[in-house]
Design a protein around this motif. Sequence first.
Motif, short mmCIF file in Angstrom:
data_model
loop_
_atom_site.label_atom_id
_atom_site.label_comp_id
_atom_site.label_asym_id
_atom_site.label_seq_id
_atom_site.Cartn_x
_atom_site.Cartn_y
_atom_site.Cartn_z
N MET A 152 0.50 -1.33 -0.12
CA MET A 152 0.04 0.30 0.25
C MET A 152 1.04 1.24 -0.16
O MET A 152 1.15 2.14 -1.18
CB MET A 152 -0.57 -0.49 0.62
CG MET A 152 -2.49 -0.69 1.47
SD MET A 152 -2.68 -1.01 3.06
CE MET A 152 -4.40 -1.91 2.39
N ARG A 153 1.95 1.22 0.82
CA ARG A 153 2.46 2.76 0.77
C ARG A 153 3.94 2.19 -0.42
O ARG A 153 3.89 3.86 -0.62
CB ARG A 153 3.70 2.39 2.07
CG ARG A 153 4.38 3.33 2.75
CD ARG A 153 5.31 3.08 4.30
NE ARG A 153 6.90 2.60 3.93
CZ ARG A 153 7.18 3.46 3.56
NH1 ARG A 153 8.00 4.63 3.44
NH2 ARG A 153 8.83 2.41 3.52
N ARG A 154 3.82 1.73 -1.22
CA ARG A 154 4.16 2.14 -2.47
C ARG A 154 3.31 1.91 -3.46
O ARG A 154 3.90 1.97 -4.52
CB ARG A 154 5.45 0.52 -2.46
CG ARG A 154 6.45 0.88 -1.89
CD ARG A 154 7.30 -0.37 -1.37
NE ARG A 154 8.41 -0.45 -0.81
CZ ARG A 154 8.53 -0.24 0.34
NH1 ARG A 154 8.22 -0.08 1.39
NH2 ARG A 154 10.23 -0.08 1.30
N GLY A 155 1.84 1.66 -3.32
CA GLY A 155 0.76 2.34 -4.56
C GLY A 155 1.30 0.60 -5.40
O GLY A 155 0.79 1.18 -6.71
N ALA A 156 1.82 -0.29 -4.94
CA ALA A 156 1.73 -1.88 -5.81
C ALA A 156 0.91 -2.86 -4.97
O ALA A 156 1.07 -3.85 -5.18
CB ALA A 156 2.96 -2.18 -5.56
N MET A 157 -0.50 -2.20 -4.38
CA MET A 157 -1.32 -3.22 -4.14
C MET A 157 -2.21 -4.03 -5.08
O MET A 157 -2.73 -2.43 -5.53
CB MET A 157 -2.78 -2.93 -2.36
CG MET A 157 -3.07 -3.64 -2.02
SD MET A 157 -2.39 -5.02 -0.93
CE MET A 157 -3.15 -6.24 -0.65
N PRO A 158 -2.22 -5.41 -5.19
CA PRO A 158 -3.08 -5.58 -6.72
C PRO A 158 -4.65 -5.13 -6.18
O PRO A 158 -5.22 -4.65 -5.24
CB PRO A 158 -3.45 -7.42 -5.72
CG PRO A 158 -2.94 -7.16 -5.17
CD PRO A 158 -1.82 -6.25 -4.27
N SER A 159 -4.83 -4.39 -7.49
CA SER A 159 -5.93 -4.51 -7.32
C SER A 159 -7.85 -6.12 -6.67
O SER A 159 -7.42 -6.64 -6.92
CB SER A 159 -6.87 -3.99 -8.73
OG SER A 159 -6.94 -5.44 -9.71
N LYS A 160 -8.77 -5.00 -6.93
CA LYS A 160 -10.07 -6.29 -6.80
C LYS A 160 -10.13 -6.91 -7.77
O LYS A 160 -9.68 -8.35 -7.06
CB LYS A 160 -11.40 -5.28 -6.35
CG LYS A 160 -12.25 -6.80 -5.79
CD LYS A 160 -13.59 -5.09 -5.52
CE LYS A 160 -14.27 -5.59 -6.84
NZ LYS A 160 -15.50 -4.76 -6.53
N SER A 161 -9.81 -7.30 -8.66
CA SER A 161 -9.98 -7.45 -10.13
C SER A 161 -8.96 -9.17 -9.95
O SER A 161 -8.99 -10.16 -9.48
CB SER A 161 -10.44 -7.75 -11.05
OG SER A 161 -11.24 -6.50 -11.14
N ASP A 162 -7.79 -8.67 -9.00
CA ASP A 162 -6.59 -9.34 -9.65
C ASP A 162 -6.65 -10.56 -8.19
O ASP A 162 -6.33 -11.60 -8.40
CB ASP A 162 -5.27 -8.51 -9.15
CG ASP A 162 -4.08 -7.76 -10.63
OD1 ASP A 162 -5.49 -7.88 -11.65
OD2 ASP A 162 -4.12 -6.69 -10.30
N LEU A 163 -6.86 -10.00 -6.74
CA LEU A 163 -7.41 -10.52 -6.34
C LEU A 163 -8.35 -11.97 -6.13
O LEU A 163 -8.32 -12.96 -6.20
CB LEU A 163 -7.99 -10.22 -4.83
CG LEU A 163 -6.71 -8.77 -3.83
CD1 LEU A 163 -7.52 -8.18 -3.36
CD2 LEU A 163 -5.56 -9.83 -3.36
N LYS A 164 -9.66 -11.31 -6.59
CA LYS A 164 -10.50 -11.93 -6.66
C LYS A 164 -10.29 -13.25 -7.44
O LYS A 164 -9.91 -14.52 -8.18
CB LYS A 164 -11.86 -11.92 -7.70
CG LYS A 164 -12.32 -10.76 -6.64
CD LYS A 164 -13.59 -10.34 -7.08
CE LYS A 164 -14.70 -10.03 -5.72
NZ LYS A 164 -15.84 -9.47 -6.42
N LYS A 165 -9.29 -13.28 -8.40
CA LYS A 165 -8.24 -13.86 -9.41
C LYS A 165 -7.40 -15.31 -8.70
O LYS A 165 -6.56 -15.82 -9.59
CB LYS A 165 -7.95 -13.19 -10.87
CG LYS A 165 -8.89 -12.80 -11.77
CD LYS A 165 -8.33 -11.60 -13.24
CE LYS A 165 -8.42 -11.49 -13.58
NZ LYS A 165 -7.45 -10.32 -14.55
N GLY A 166 -7.45 -14.98 -7.52
CA GLY A 166 -5.88 -15.49 -6.62
C GLY A 166 -4.99 -15.25 -6.95
O GLY A 166 -4.28 -15.77 -6.19
N ILE A 167 -4.84 -13.76 -6.99
CA ILE A 167 -3.21 -13.40 -6.64
C ILE A 167 -2.63 -13.51 -4.83
O ILE A 167 -3.64 -13.01 -4.75
CB ILE A 167 -2.92 -12.06 -7.47
CG1 ILE A 167 -1.63 -11.99 -7.60
CG2 ILE A 167 -3.64 -11.36 -6.52
CD1 ILE A 167 -1.14 -10.80 -8.34
N ASP A 168 -1.80 -13.74 -4.99
CA ASP A 168 -0.57 -14.13 -3.63
C ASP A 168 -0.45 -12.72 -3.30
O ASP A 168 0.69 -12.82 -3.61
CB ASP A 168 -0.42 -15.10 -3.42
CG ASP A 168 0.37 -15.32 -1.82
OD1 ASP A 168 -0.24 -15.11 -1.16
OD2 ASP A 168 1.22 -16.91 -2.19
#
Length: 547
Positions: A519-535
């Motif tokens: 989050m601090r680095r602006g690199a958190m995955p998006s909601k769609s990425d998380l729903k696709k299963g990204i770790d």
Amino acid sequence: MAQEYKLKGLASLDLKPGEKREVEVEGIEDGKVLLCNVGGKVSALGSKCTHYGAPMVKGVLTGDGRITCPWHGACFNASNGDIENAPAIDALPSFKLQEKDGSVYITGEQQTIKGSRRKPNIKISGSPSAERVVIVGGGSGALGTLEGLRENGYKGSITLISSEGYLPFDRTKLSKALIDDHSKIALRDDAWFKEGFIDIVSDEVTGVDFASKKVATKSGSSYSYSKLVLATGGTPKTLPLPGFKELGNIFLLRTIPHVKAINSAIGDKNKKIVIIGSSFIGMEVANAVAKDNDVTVVGMEKAPLERVMGEQVGRVFQKSLEKNGVKFKMSAGVEKAVPSESDSSKVGGIALKDGTTLPADFVILGTGVGPATTYLKDNKEVELQKDGSLKTDEHFAVSGLKDVYAVGDIATYPYHGPGGEGSLTRIEHWNVAQNAGRSVAANIIDPSAAAKAFIPIFWSALGSQLRYCGNTPNGFDDLVLQGQPDEAKFVAYYTKGETVVAVGTMGIDPVMTASSELMRRGAMPSKSDLKKGIDVLSISIPAEVKI
């Protein structure tokens, strides 16, 4: 006395950049150090977090050389062990490394290696300056400020004015464990403050003359300042309903005397206890008093913690406490407190709007806090926000005032974390107060330096230890829940549109810590990425900070 010790099973410093490794120290029982390779250079640090002893090898090492605790977000410089972020107030020790004769050695003192902590340097070197910082308040924000000042070479005088009655302590232990012995939760002793040339004044501030730069106290004293830091924290809210003001055995929970009173009322246990409020304070104290007592939590929400954690996750915590015997009355409104039949001066029950009356030997209010700024209420030189807080900038400098800062529960500041976009936010986190204090210290020492970004982190003893990072200043509209919530092992991603604005975890460290750094680095995955299963733990954390 420092001496050389061999690292067990290590022939060379063969760590790859970004790698960390815990290694045993020969000749010291339970002695371990953490090796970190940052940018091709290997360092040797203490192996345990100085906050609550978490194994740092399970934490997160970033490309710009930060090592963050896997439990509560305490962050250290991976090259020298210095503190980067709260809640730790001691640094990690750093040890000299040497390769020779096909082995690797460190140089250090046995006690320091085993203890895995180093108190920061707070002694004034050289001639003191004529500047004076006055800090009003004795909590986490106050300690973060004065420690940050001395650590970084501030040579002026520091005066801490507090009406707490105690030196700074770990306030989180009050609601989480009902500890009322100051010696068990004190963060620093008298000698530490004396060593740092910090004057402690036990008094109550009654007003501030910002024009003449003077602070007035209840005893009639006056204190001049070059810089003023207001860190007076929060005042617990009572209920403006019949019976709550008049009847005894209705307790607030904010201070050590509050906890002493609660513990005294519990006595030999087997008490009927009603707790009003189903957010963190109410839930934590319910968890703490559940054993051998009849406990009921009354909440206005559909589920405990709903406003912060959402209804679905709130139910997880409700079920966890129900297993310990805690009962819940949710979506409930309180009508009044009714007197005891045996003693009309004390509470005997809580009447709800649905006609139910809950019997009570005593009542605990967990109904939130308001900014403790009554000493500024009639001051025409300052403008309080509607909630009584003070508006600040990114450095926590108070808007419209010169050389005045506000931190902790009384500060409304521009939040630049995900979803914040600079929106004015007031965050009641012990951790945030301490980080804000450190930000103030940095600005006092170097006013030209950019504000140091941090992502809010908090934790709770609920369930199997909740970890949480981020904030929802503009709310959240969706929840991506992964894992097994009913088994107290999950991660909850709170989203606004495609942006993850907060992350709550249980039983899957260090997902929260990794998320806070992303989050601090602006690199958190998006909601769609998380729903696709990204770790989240598979994502490389960049060195650049975006917020």
